[in-house]
Design an enzyme around this catalytic site. Sequence first.
Site, PDB file in Angstrom:
ATOM      1  CG  HIS A  99      -1.730   1.177   1.390  1.00 39.47           C
ATOM      2  ND1 HIS A  99      -3.104   1.160   1.056  1.00 39.47           N
ATOM      3  CD2 HIS A  99      -1.594   2.319   1.758  1.00 39.47           C
ATOM      4  CE1 HIS A  99      -3.595   2.549   0.998  1.00 39.47           C
ATOM      5  NE2 HIS A  99      -2.787   3.179   1.680  1.00 39.47           N
ATOM      6  CD  GLU A 100       1.505   3.694   3.734  1.00 39.57           C
ATOM      7  OE1 GLU A 100       1.799   4.780   3.086  1.00 39.57           O
ATOM      8  OE2 GLU A 100       0.408   3.362   4.309  1.00 39.57           O
TER       9      GLU A 100
ATOM     10  CG  HIS B 221       0.345   6.155  -0.783  1.00 42.25           C
ATOM     11  ND1 HIS B 221      -0.723   6.884  -1.315  1.00 42.25           N
ATOM     12  CD2 HIS B 221      -0.321   5.593   0.302  1.00 42.25           C
ATOM     13  CE1 HIS B 221      -1.733   6.760  -0.498  1.00 42.25           C
ATOM     14  NE2 HIS B 221      -1.652   5.739   0.315  1.00 42.25           N
TER      15      HIS B 221
ATOM     16  CD  GLU C  48      -5.419   5.473   0.481  1.00 38.58           C
ATOM     17  OE1 GLU C  48      -4.598   6.446   0.416  1.00 38.58           O
ATOM     18  OE2 GLU C  48      -5.481   4.403   1.274  1.00 38.58           O
TER      19      GLU C  48
HETATM   20 CO    CO Z   1      -2.853   5.232   1.944  1.00 41.88          CO
END
Ligand code: CO
Length: 500
Positions: A263-264, A267, A293
Amino acid sequence: MNAFPALLAEIALIQDLRSAAALLDWDHQTYMPRNAAEDRASQLASLASVIHERETAPGYAKHLEAAEKEVADFPPDSLERCLVRVLKRNFEKESRVPASLVRELAETSANAHHAWAEARETSDFSLFAPFLERLLDLARRYAALFAPYRNICDPLLDNYEEGLTAQHLDPLFSGLQEKLVPLLRKIAASPQPDDSFLRENFDPAGQLRFSAEVLARMGYDFTRGRQDLSVHPFTASFGLNDVRITTRVQPDAPLSSLLSSVHEGGHALYELGIDKKLNRTPLANGASLGFHESQSRLWENLVARSLPFWECFFPRFREIFPGPLADADTAAVYRAINKVTPSLIRTEADEVTYNLHVMLRYEMEKELLNGTLSVKDAPDAWNRKSMEYLGIEPGKDSLGILQDIHWSMGSFGYFPTYALGTLLSAQIWQTAEKELGPLDADLRAGNFAPLLDFLRSRLHVHGAMFTPQETLRRVCGVTEIDPACFLGYLEKKYSALYGF
Ligand code: CO
């Protein structure tokens, strides 16, 4: 023409100060000794007020105006015009906010972070309550500077997603809820997969090694970033050549740490893919938090929760953890990682219930900010809503109202962007597959380059040059978020997984 280059130099300086503040904050959340909190809070507050002073100086306004005139004939999608648009928008917002409020916000949230961490650790809401009270009051004072509005949340929502209002969001959310609840019921009525083998002891060092390998394969450049541990996983950017991520590791939840890393990582890939020409400007950022996101959720859900991903990575996963995974296979991990079960922690929620967590907190925020709910009654209200949305109730506040860091940072209006990002991720994926063809074979081969190239050239490279709406038009060829895309994806995936 000299106003524009001089403006560039000034905003580069401001951006450097922002990066310095971000680095202090990264340290605050990773390595800083506990007793340094007070000093760090004043350092961050001092930097915030210096930044605010420079951004709202009377000279700066004139300067911005002169620069705007100089670039008026440039194409509307040029860096110059886009930069001026964003700077003007930021200036108009910032200059309404008195320096004293900026300082108070920075100081209160830095102290509140510590109180929140302690309250969460001991599951004692009363330690955080007075800070939440003050932060809500500050948020209300902030919103009042942007009156008139239809809902007090609107000026706050606009800070994270330009142009977003409660009026726009509420029907979108209720429409989603209408479709998610029956889907959740169908899933609940089906036999559940067994994920008990994932609650064995998975050595944290091995987990971090596996995550790092996946991140490298995704295209995360460890010479321009690194991964560390923190209470709450986050991504921090100190310019376009240093974008760091954090995770947390629990021995009995190896997929949670992997998914948070991916997830990170999503980003970070966004930031690292931004055109270097935009470095040291406010355009060196995502188009909005929703778009940011969309990238983390795309990698987390559409990639790391997919069958082809596990066909690629399961052999290595088992190589690192031969003990706990002795009897497991690819299909078992795929089913386990997609197990749908109402749980208490948003960051660990499955794809189907995730948005319900977001709606829960958004509803809480609306009531707290509008004053229809008091801080004192907030934990009970949280538990009631948790029952209503998810069908379960947290036994303690650390698993309920205290779970997320955002309120301690004074970030109200932030949560809806999580749901928007999830909706966008499905829409972007659909566009990518329309243009590149099905991505399954690439994923199975661990070849993420075609996907990353698509995301980079269509989205990442532009940074924050365009409004969310214009960005969506450039990426997907449409101007509205279409929840049907995400809902169709869920329906197809989970009907196959659960056999209905
Ligand atoms: Co996030």
